[in-house]
Design an enzyme around this catalytic site. Structure first.
Site, mmCIF file in Angstrom:
data_model
loop_
_atom_site.group_PDB
_atom_site.id
_atom_site.type_symbol
_atom_site.label_atom_id
_atom_site.label_comp_id
_atom_site.label_asym_id
_atom_site.label_seq_id
_atom_site.Cartn_x
_atom_site.Cartn_y
_atom_site.Cartn_z
ATOM 1 C CD GLU A 34 0.439 5.517 8.331
ATOM 2 O OE1 GLU A 34 -0.604 5.605 7.656
ATOM 3 O OE2 GLU A 34 1.415 6.273 8.175
ATOM 4 N N GLY A 35 -1.497 0.198 10.890
ATOM 5 C CA GLY A 35 -2.482 -0.865 10.827
ATOM 6 C C GLY A 35 -1.928 -2.056 10.082
#
Length: 640
Positions: free
Chosen positions: A424-425
């Protein structure tokens, strides 16, 4: 119907343009973190601490009671770790108590929990099993429910949300074997064909993809007559003909994670399943993540609280040289770090979550900072717990139990938390994402000055805009309340920390301005510098959240003195980290590091690699993901 397109060939500039087009450009609501990076400490945006409505509290606490009982009686974290899968009966039980619909509106059969209570639920279930927490988070934070809530049609909501609230699991499919944080090279295609699209391609690291019933799939629609094309989001039935789950991935942690490789071969998807217009897929994904990212720091805060408990109990009974190890300063400093940081992590998550619920502020930077800060600090906390536990920290829980000791899964937690710094990044991508938003005000007025494609007339207009903006902005960075001894006096012993945040916010803004003036268009290449800028902002945000939370607890009579003590300790620790980061802005090895990298890539140091063997085997670095029919067994698993 045309053949699937090959993987797009894009330049670095084109890739940046795709990412830039997908980000939200406008700021319709204020942002505490954005103002912080601009040197403006807007305490009024977070203090008094926002609070949930009474009905939201009632509904949230009622579900947490049910979920706690479920975690204690029906989730066997040790079994999930041993068997490397979540039992069907556990997933079925989650459906029965409504956990799949925590964030779905009651009108569609969901529980309608606020972001605050949703995150508290994730922290609770993640403490029982991080894999189960990841399953629920992937389903609701980035899976089908959230994009439909934000961008779906009423028909789509009516068709899918009732299923997602009670029976159907969802997954989010963006990453490909050769595409991670660079979506401009996305190769999965969705070719229009009458009243449908035909999907072809391969998706990697599909969390929940092995057991999902519904998928959000990002695919590239080729431009044609009547079709603007671009990366587009679709809801896809997981059992549609042509879909094959070719492999269930295994990881160093989160061993129960149902994550795999999914191939699409001529999969027909009704046009009515397209979410939003063609070309809006990345914007939908990024907007979904604005609040979806909060699920990770929620899990991290829960992990930190558990680490504190184990550290307290173990360090009080384990003796070395005649006294408990907690009384030795070398261990005591670690315990202090764990306690103070656990308090701050919970403060950050609760503040950001409540801000998301109120919708008065734009929290895209706050959510990103929470994800970045939570994932980094929780990993350090778990590492310190392993160190405090010594050899027992490195030993598995099963081994400890087999020889008659308490089965503390410290080493498992370290492995489980490690992924939070990647998915998620990744931390590196979060640095760049936050830095881009942090300098947005500068680029909006002066960006054309450093854009090589702009004309002289464009640059002249940008210069005029920049002159007006900086004439107003720069004087405000000289002085502020942080220099007044009595400022923020209502915070008592924490007032000094708030004055420090205000002063340091202005110093941070001045440093950013100086760097932009110095490097101009080369600023985007100074990723190490930008990372430090973001890390300073993250520390200031966490300090603000800790102080505001401590003041809330003081005014409500809930452990006020203890909260102030924890906040004070955290802020003192954070201030040391901030000062070190400021020093490293201008005194660092960045230039030397770049020269070493050039040497490594040129092969000048291969002699240093001699004297060892490589156990990694022979195979391509990246697996072939050419479109076509699958030659593998479908390992998709349906949950009864």
């Amino acid at each position: 119907m045309s053949a699937p397109a090959q993987r797009p060939k894009v330049t670095e500039r084109e890739a940046r343009q795709v990412a830039e087009a997908a980000r939200e450009r406008d700021w319709h609501r204020p942002s505490f973190a954005k103002e912080l990076f601009l040197g403006r400490f807007r305490l009024d945006l977070v203090h008094p601490h926002p609070l949930p409505a009474a009905e939201d509290v009632r509904r949230g606490e009622a579900f947490l009671a049910v979920l706690r009982d479920f975690c204690e009686t029906r989730i066997d974290g040790a079994r999930i770790e041993r068997e490397a899968r979540i039992p069907d009966e556990t997933i079925t039980g989650l459906k029965e108590i409504g956990a799949l619909g925590m964030k779905i509106d009651p009108a569609y059969g969901g529980l309608g929990l606020t972001q605050l209570y949703y995150n508290r639920a994730l922290a609770l279930v993640g403490s029982a099993s991080p894999a189960v927490g990841a399953l629920l988070s992937a389903h609701q934070s980035i899976g089908v429910p959230q994009p439909l809530k934000l961008f779906g049609t009423q028909e789509q909501k009516d068709a899918f949300l009732p299923r997602l609230a009670r029976t159907d699991l969802s997954a989010f499919l963006l990453t490909e074997p050769d595409v991670g944080s660079d979506p401009a090279r996305l190769a999965t295609t969705a070719v229009p064909d009458g009243d449908a699209y035909v999907l072809d391609g391969v998706k990697l690291w599909t969390t929940n993809g092995v057991i999902a019933d519904l998928l959000v799939v990002m695919a590239r629609v080729p431009a044609s007559e009547g079709h603007p094309g671009g990366i587009t989001a679709f809801v896809v039935e997981a059992d549609a003909p042509g879909i094959t789950v070719e492999h269930r991935n295994a990881f160093m942690g989160l061993r129960g994670l149902e994550n795999g490789v999914t191939r699409f071969h001529r999969v027909r998807v009704p046009a009515g399943n397209r979410i939003g217009p063609e070309g809006a897929g990345l914007k939908i994904a990024l907007t979904t993540l604005n609040t979806g990212r909060l699920s990770l720091p929620a899990a991290c805060a829960g992990a930190a609280k558990w680490c504190l408990r184990i550290a307290r109990e173990w360090s009080g009974v384990r003796e070395q040289w005649g006294r408990p190890v907690a009384r030795h300063e070398a261990v005591g400093t670690k315990i202090s770090f764990i306690a103070a940081t656990a308090f701050a992590l919970e403060a950050v998550v609760d503040l950001a979550s409540q801000m998301a619920d109120e919708e008065r502020n734009d929290i895209r930077i706050e959510a990103a900072l929470a994800k970045l800060y939570g994932s980094e600090k929780a990993w350090l906390i778990a590492d310190e717990l392993v160190q405090i536990r010594g050899g027992r920290g490195y030993e598995t829980a099963d081994s400890l139990a087999a020889r008659g000791e308490r089965a503390v899964p410290a080493e498992q937690l370290l492995r489980d938390l490690r992924i939070n710094r990647i998915f998620e990044g990744s931390t590196e991508i979060m640095h760049l994402l936050i830095a881009r938003e942090a300098v947005d005000a500068h680029l909006s007025v002066a960006g054309d000055l450093i854009d090589p494609d702009k004309t002289l007339a464009d640059k002249a207009r940008a210069g005029a805009r920049a002159g007006g903006f900086y004439a107003r902005w720069l004087p405000g960075l000289v002085t502020g309340p942080g220099q007044l001894p009595g400022a923020y006096g209502e915070f008592g012993p924490l007032a000094g920390h708030l004055r420090y945040i205000e002063r340091t916010s202005r110093k941070l803004a001045r440093s950013t301005f100086y760097a932009m003036s110095r490097w101009q268009g080369r600023m985007e290449l100074k990723q190490a510098f930008l990372g430090r800028i973001v890390d300073i902002g993250a520390e200031l945000f966490a300090m603000s959240a800790a102080c505001v939370r401590a003041e809330l607890l003081r005014t409500t009579g809930e452990r006020g003195p203890e909260a102030q003590q924890l906040a004070d300790a955290f802020c003192h620790q954070a201030r040391l980290r901030v000062e070190e980061l400021f020093t490293r802005l201008w005194s660092n090895t960045d230039d030397l590091d770049r020269r070493i990298v050039d040497g490594v890539l040129a092969g000048r140091y291969t002699w240093l690699e001699e004297g060892v063997v490589d156990p990694s085997g022979e195979a391509p670095w990246i697996a072939d993901a050419a479109p076509g029919p699958s030659a593998r067994e479908n390992v998709h698993r349906r949950i009864p």
